[in-house]
Design a protein around this motif. Sequence first.
Motif, mmCIF file in Angstrom:
data_model
loop_
_atom_site.group_PDB
_atom_site.id
_atom_site.type_symbol
_atom_site.label_atom_id
_atom_site.label_comp_id
_atom_site.label_asym_id
_atom_site.label_seq_id
_atom_site.Cartn_x
_atom_site.Cartn_y
_atom_site.Cartn_z
ATOM 1 N N LEU A 18 0.856 -1.306 -0.170
ATOM 2 C CA LEU A 18 -0.045 0.072 -0.108
ATOM 3 C C LEU A 18 0.738 1.360 -0.208
ATOM 4 N N VAL A 80 -9.347 -0.979 5.124
ATOM 5 C CA VAL A 80 -9.047 -1.939 4.439
ATOM 6 C C VAL A 80 -9.386 -3.396 4.884
ATOM 7 N N LEU A 99 -11.272 -0.750 0.878
ATOM 8 C CA LEU A 99 -10.448 -1.340 0.068
ATOM 9 C C LEU A 99 -10.528 -2.658 0.356
ATOM 10 N N LYS A 101 -8.889 -6.711 0.534
ATOM 11 C CA LYS A 101 -7.710 -7.603 0.359
ATOM 12 C C LYS A 101 -8.019 -8.835 -0.514
ATOM 13 N N LEU A 103 -5.222 -6.079 -2.407
ATOM 14 C CA LEU A 103 -5.517 -4.647 -3.005
ATOM 15 C C LEU A 103 -5.466 -4.732 -4.567
ATOM 16 N N LEU A 108 -7.742 1.486 -5.909
ATOM 17 C CA LEU A 108 -7.097 2.292 -5.085
ATOM 18 C C LEU A 108 -6.750 3.816 -5.669
#
Length: 248
Positions: A18, A80, A99, A101, A103, A108
């Motif tokens: 990230l 997240v 967001l 997982k 990612l 993003l």
Amino acid sequence: MKPRILIADDEPLLRAELRELLAALWPEAQLLPDAADGFEALRLARELAPDVAFLDIRMPGLDGLQLAATFGSRTHVVFVTAYNEHALAAFEQGAHDYLLKPLDAARLARTVERLRERVWLPPPDLRRIAGVRAASAAPVQPPSWIQASVGQAVHFIALSDILYFVAEDKYTRVVAQGLEAHIRTPLKELAETLEGEGFWQVHRSYVVAVKRIAAAVRDGDNAMWLSLRGHGARLPVSQRFQHRFRTM
């Protein structure tokens, strides 16, 4: 002024990924030191006053929802998580975005674009977000089967047929008798969900079906390894999980 960004997640690889993506997508932003748990994130937030925080919903200490509630209307929050429903519940309470997982860089990028437009506007007051914590803490019902990919095919694998799971890059490999496939669910989430279903985490990268374990053996270096019934794999057992194999 440079917007200040805090990242809080207990998975070091995800934090690093990230951080790298944000540095490329938002080069003028200031990336603050990362936090591996909620208490460290709270300390950093009080000291450094981030304008934006990316928070894991599930992490040690304070979870992401509890932490967001302490921000009030000072910080734009992006959650997240591996659990879509938990993020949606928090999002409805005023979080900027969420967001999932593993990612997705394109997702993003869209989040960053919206943050650029709003970062200097007053954030929503997130003190009310504590009310959705119960949804996050609700037990996740374990599946009876796993939907996994092999090339272009999707296989439905019964839990009873699975020998072990192993973390690989952004995926988790599912090893069953005569079949190996991949899923996107992080190993950490699988370990939490399947703990009561006859699966043990034995290493940061391995979760094994207990009924498939034939023996736990130490080698000359005092490292512990598992052998499996009907399968040639040897799985490492980290020091953290060796207590599971003490004789009664």
